[in-house]
Design a protein around this motif. Structure first.
Motif, PDB file in Angstrom:
ATOM      1  N   SER A   1       8.703  -6.288 -12.679  1.00  0.00           N
ATOM      2  CA  SER A   1       7.909  -5.858 -13.828  1.00  0.00           C
ATOM      3  C   SER A   1       7.418  -4.416 -13.680  1.00  0.00           C
ATOM      4  O   SER A   1       6.765  -3.887 -14.569  1.00  0.00           O
ATOM      5  CB  SER A   1       6.711  -6.796 -14.008  1.00  0.00           C
ATOM      6  OG  SER A   1       5.836  -6.640 -12.896  1.00  0.00           O
ATOM      7  N   ARG A   2       7.754  -3.765 -12.589  1.00  0.00           N
ATOM      8  CA  ARG A   2       7.365  -2.352 -12.417  1.00  0.00           C
ATOM      9  C   ARG A   2       8.243  -1.464 -13.300  1.00  0.00           C
ATOM     10  O   ARG A   2       9.305  -1.884 -13.737  1.00  0.00           O
ATOM     11  CB  ARG A   2       7.509  -1.955 -10.941  1.00  0.00           C
ATOM     12  CG  ARG A   2       6.522  -2.723 -10.085  1.00  0.00           C
ATOM     13  CD  ARG A   2       6.488  -2.226  -8.669  1.00  0.00           C
ATOM     14  NE  ARG A   2       5.487  -2.971  -7.925  1.00  0.00           N
ATOM     15  CZ  ARG A   2       4.960  -2.591  -6.780  1.00  0.00           C
ATOM     16  NH1 ARG A   2       5.358  -1.471  -6.217  1.00  0.00           N
ATOM     17  NH2 ARG A   2       4.047  -3.324  -6.182  1.00  0.00           N
ATOM     18  N   PRO A   3       7.801  -0.205 -13.533  1.00  0.00           N
ATOM     19  CA  PRO A   3       8.631   0.688 -14.360  1.00  0.00           C
ATOM     20  C   PRO A   3      10.057   0.753 -13.821  1.00  0.00           C
ATOM     21  O   PRO A   3      10.263   0.724 -12.606  1.00  0.00           O
ATOM     22  CB  PRO A   3       7.936   2.047 -14.232  1.00  0.00           C
ATOM     23  CG  PRO A   3       6.540   1.732 -13.807  1.00  0.00           C
ATOM     24  CD  PRO A   3       6.591   0.456 -13.033  1.00  0.00           C
TER      25      PRO A   3
ATOM     26  N   GLY B   1       0.778  -1.232   0.000  1.00  0.00           N
ATOM     27  CA  GLY B   1       0.000   0.000   0.000  1.00  0.00           C
ATOM     28  C   GLY B   1       0.813   1.287   0.000  1.00  0.00           C
ATOM     29  O   GLY B   1       0.236   2.376   0.143  1.00  0.00           O
ATOM     30  N   ASN B   2       2.106   1.163  -0.207  1.00  0.00           N
ATOM     31  CA  ASN B   2       2.944   2.378  -0.235  1.00  0.00           C
ATOM     32  C   ASN B   2       2.534   3.332  -1.355  1.00  0.00           C
ATOM     33  O   ASN B   2       2.458   4.545  -1.159  1.00  0.00           O
ATOM     34  CB  ASN B   2       4.418   2.006  -0.461  1.00  0.00           C
ATOM     35  CG  ASN B   2       5.019   1.242   0.698  1.00  0.00           C
ATOM     36  OD1 ASN B   2       4.405   1.146   1.749  1.00  0.00           O
ATOM     37  ND2 ASN B   2       6.210   0.713   0.504  1.00  0.00           N
ATOM     38  N   GLY B   3       2.293   2.760  -2.522  1.00  0.00           N
ATOM     39  CA  GLY B   3       1.948   3.580  -3.685  1.00  0.00           C
ATOM     40  C   GLY B   3       0.639   4.330  -3.466  1.00  0.00           C
ATOM     41  O   GLY B   3       0.539   5.538  -3.727  1.00  0.00           O
TER      42      GLY B   3
ATOM     43  N   THR C   1      14.551   3.243  -7.912  1.00  0.00           N
ATOM     44  CA  THR C   1      14.348   3.977  -6.653  1.00  0.00           C
ATOM     45  C   THR C   1      14.319   3.006  -5.479  1.00  0.00           C
ATOM     46  O   THR C   1      14.916   3.269  -4.427  1.00  0.00           O
ATOM     47  CB  THR C   1      13.019   4.757  -6.687  1.00  0.00           C
ATOM     48  OG1 THR C   1      13.030   5.597  -7.819  1.00  0.00           O
ATOM     49  CG2 THR C   1      12.807   5.571  -5.438  1.00  0.00           C
ATOM     50  N   LEU C   2      13.647   1.893  -5.666  1.00  0.00           N
ATOM     51  CA  LEU C   2      13.572   0.900  -4.580  1.00  0.00           C
ATOM     52  C   LEU C   2      14.967   0.357  -4.267  1.00  0.00           C
ATOM     53  O   LEU C   2      15.329   0.177  -3.100  1.00  0.00           O
ATOM     54  CB  LEU C   2      12.621  -0.235  -4.954  1.00  0.00           C
ATOM     55  CG  LEU C   2      11.136   0.091  -4.772  1.00  0.00           C
ATOM     56  CD1 LEU C   2      10.252  -0.938  -5.481  1.00  0.00           C
ATOM     57  CD2 LEU C   2      10.761   0.139  -3.284  1.00  0.00           C
ATOM     58  N   MET C   3      15.771   0.134  -5.300  1.00  0.00           N
ATOM     59  CA  MET C   3      17.132  -0.372  -5.067  1.00  0.00           C
ATOM     60  C   MET C   3      17.937   0.631  -4.239  1.00  0.00           C
ATOM     61  O   MET C   3      18.675   0.269  -3.337  1.00  0.00           O
ATOM     62  CB  MET C   3      17.865  -0.657  -6.391  1.00  0.00           C
ATOM     63  CG  MET C   3      17.264  -1.790  -7.194  1.00  0.00           C
ATOM     64  SD  MET C   3      17.166  -3.344  -6.272  1.00  0.00           S
ATOM     65  CE  MET C   3      15.538  -3.919  -6.732  1.00  0.00           C
TER      66      MET C   3
END
Ligand code: IPE
Ligand code: IPE
Ligand code: MG
Length: 227
Positions: A62-64, A13-15, A70-72
């Protein structure tokens, strides 16, 4: 109150949290990392022994590209401070294949595992590039590669080849954000787990919310097929 030994959390639910505030999804992930710190501390305080946290699935690639990178970056800085909040005597390890991660990140993951290897009062299992199916495929391949006679393969042996070993089966799976699915998380380990779903978005989840989940868990009658 009955305290579960192994709790798995699908931190979702972060997004949506960010979208509700007109912020980029990245802001949601940052806020989510903050929640993670607090929840880890509280889990330890209340006596949970194993905490498995779903941080990145095998499907999340599979996300943009921009979101993945950014997550990395976020994982990278998070791992730097992980030692700080993990605390003395705690063990941390990663569930999932590390090889697709940037080398910098992989090194940090391996160092943390190495440094905390002999600990284990409280265990944090960060599930990164984790997928329940991938985990089972790898377990079966390892067993086959050892030349194990098919008749010798049993559930106990499979359990010993999972990324989460030596953690016991999950007692409680929590998923935030209102989604009611497993999304490839701890499929084997949750065979007899209790499930707790909450509409709270992960960045809004806190100590109180964790305690509410444990309280609900402690009221459940677990029968494991018996009476
Ligand atoms: C969970 O939040 C974090 C990861 C999967 C990395 P999401 O990014 O899935 O947030 P929603 O589900 O889009 O709101
Ligand atoms: C599950 O959340 C994975 C993590 C929380 C890391 P997702 O947001 O990826 O799951 P789906 O796509 O809604 O099933
Ligand atoms: Mg999601």
């Amino acid at each position: 109150m009955k305290i579960p030994v192994h709790v798995g959390i699908i931190m979702d639910g972060n997004g949506r949290w960010a979208k509700l505030r007109g912020l980029p999804r990245t802001a949601g992930h940052k806020a989510g990392a903050e929640t993670l710190r607090r929840v880890v501390k509280e889990a330890k305080r209340i006596g949970i022994q194993y905490l498995s946290l779903y941080a990145f699935s095998t499907e999340n690639w599979s996300r943009p590209e921009s979101e993945v990178s950014t997550l990395m970056k976020l994982f990278d800085s998070y791992l730097d401070e992980a030692k700080g909040f993990v605390g003395e005597g705690d063990r941390i390890w990663f569930a999932g294949d590390k090889s697709p991660f940037p080398e910098r990140l992989r090194t940090k993951m391996e160092c943390l595992e190495q440094d905390t290897r002999d600990c284990g009062g409280f265990n944090i299992i960060l599930c990164m590039n984790y997928g329940g199916r991938d985990e089972l495929v790898r377990a079966v391949r390892e067993i086959a590669a050892q030349g194990t006679p098919p008749g010798d393969i049993d559930a106990d042996m499979i359990g010993k080849h999972l990324f989460t070993y030596p953690a016991p089966d999950a007692d409680l799976i929590i998923r935030t954000s209102g989604e009611m699915r497993l999304s490839n998380f701890l499929m084997w380990q949750s065979a007899y787990a209790e499930f707790y779903f909450t509409d709270t978005l992960w960045p809004d989840f806190d100590e109180k919310a964790l305690n509410a989940a444990i309280e609900e868990y402690s009221k459940r009658g677990r029968r494991f097929g018996g009476i």
